[in-house]
Design a protein around this motif. Structure first.
Motif, PDB file in Angstrom:
ATOM      1  N   ASN A 153       0.793  -1.227   0.000  1.00  0.00           N
ATOM      2  CA  ASN A 153       0.000   0.000   0.000  1.00  0.00           C
ATOM      3  C   ASN A 153       0.829   1.283   0.000  1.00  0.00           C
ATOM      4  OD1 ASN A 153      -2.880  -0.840   0.109  1.00  0.00           O
ATOM      5  ND2 ASN A 153      -2.231  -1.889   1.965  1.00  0.00           N
ATOM      6  N   GLU A 154       2.009   1.231   0.588  1.00  0.00           N
ATOM      7  CA  GLU A 154       2.827   2.443   0.715  1.00  0.00           C
ATOM      8  C   GLU A 154       4.110   2.403  -0.113  1.00  0.00           C
ATOM      9  OE1 GLU A 154       2.319   5.404   2.526  1.00  0.00           O
ATOM     10  OE2 GLU A 154       0.254   4.666   2.561  1.00  0.00           O
ATOM     11  N   GLY A 155       4.532   1.232  -0.542  1.00  0.00           N
ATOM     12  CA  GLY A 155       5.700   1.128  -1.411  1.00  0.00           C
ATOM     13  C   GLY A 155       6.954   1.742  -0.814  1.00  0.00           C
ATOM     14  N   PRO A 156       7.642   2.606  -1.564  1.00  0.00           N
ATOM     15  CA  PRO A 156       8.905   3.201  -1.098  1.00  0.00           C
ATOM     16  C   PRO A 156       8.757   4.062   0.155  1.00  0.00           C
ATOM     17  CG  PRO A 156       8.638   3.478  -3.472  1.00  0.00           C
ATOM     18  CD  PRO A 156       7.332   2.978  -2.953  1.00  0.00           C
ATOM     19  N   ASN A 157       7.540   4.403   0.513  1.00  0.00           N
ATOM     20  CA  ASN A 157       7.306   5.212   1.709  1.00  0.00           C
ATOM     21  C   ASN A 157       7.307   4.377   2.989  1.00  0.00           C
ATOM     22  OD1 ASN A 157       6.666   7.848   2.835  1.00  0.00           O
ATOM     23  ND2 ASN A 157       4.637   7.019   3.315  1.00  0.00           N
ATOM     24  N   THR A 158       7.490   3.068   2.854  1.00  0.00           N
ATOM     25  CA  THR A 158       7.399   2.150   3.990  1.00  0.00           C
ATOM     26  C   THR A 158       8.401   2.482   5.089  1.00  0.00           C
ATOM     27  OG1 THR A 158       6.509   0.332   2.672  1.00  0.00           O
ATOM     28  CG2 THR A 158       7.641  -0.259   4.703  1.00  0.00           C
TER      29      THR A 158
END
Length: 206
Positions: free
Chosen positions: A189-194
């Motif tokens: 759901n958040e990808g690289p923002n994880t």
């Protein structure tokens, strides 16, 4: 902090929060196996709400076994079921297509031991999020570790964790936000923002 923690099957967000925010991580690999824990279980967000995925293992309570000696019951063909569940739950998530090809081998290759599989899951997470975390494996079991924050209780399914900051999940409109699911829920759901999300969270259990 120096933390000691169990490697688990795609750890929940609290578990992975501890790994990401520790100065160094010691993986407990010398403990006795315990049933009804997250060692062989992860929880995802399915169309009907929280869904548990459990890796079947061959284990007898009569004869205590070290976690590293517990075998996976591969005759159950659990990998096919788990992959289908992940595809059903997250195929519409923003980053599913971005990560699924790298994730697939974990459900195509056969692993004999649950510890080996869990370590491979961590390797996938480490590479996917570009974390460069180098965990140290314990060489003996310490009931009360010295010089480390003991976070091994995070493996217990009844361990209470405060709710984390909300983020958009695939089925939020149906069932609302479900906190502390598998780290895969956050990644899809958040990808690289994880990693940034994990760094921003507060935890009361440390």
């Amino acid at each position: 902090m120096k933390a000691i923690i169990h490697p688990t099957y795609f750890p929940n967000i609290a578990h992975f929060w501890a790994i990401v925010n520790a100065d160094s991580i010691h993986f407990e690999v010398c403990d006795n196996y315990q049933k009804q824990s997250f060692r062989n279980r992860t929880e995802i967000y399915g169309a009907n709400g929280k869904l548990a995925l459990t890796v079947p293992v061959t284990y007898s309570q009569k004869n205590r076994q070290l976690s590293k000696d517990v075998k996976i019951a591969n005759e159950a063909q659990w990998q096919v079921q788990h992959l289908k569940s992940l595809q059903s739950a997250y195929s519409m998530s923003p980053f599913f297509e971005f990560y699924i090809d790298d994730l697939m081998p974990l459900f195509e290759l056969q692993f004999d031991f649950i510890l080996d599989f869990n370590l491979k899951c961590f390797e996938f997470l480490n590479n996917t999020l570009q974390l460069d975390i180098k965990p140290i494996h314990t060489s003996n079991f310490e009931k009360q570790p010295t010089g480390k924050v003991d976070l091994r209780d995070l493996t217990n399914r009844n361990f209470k964790v405060d709710s984390f900051q909300t983020y958009t999940q695939v089925f939020t409109e149906k069932h609302g936000f479900i906190s502390n699911l598998s780290i895969l829920d956050l990644i899809f759901n958040e990808g690289p923002n994880t990693e940034l999300y994990l760094k921003q969270q507060k935890a009361s259990f440390v």
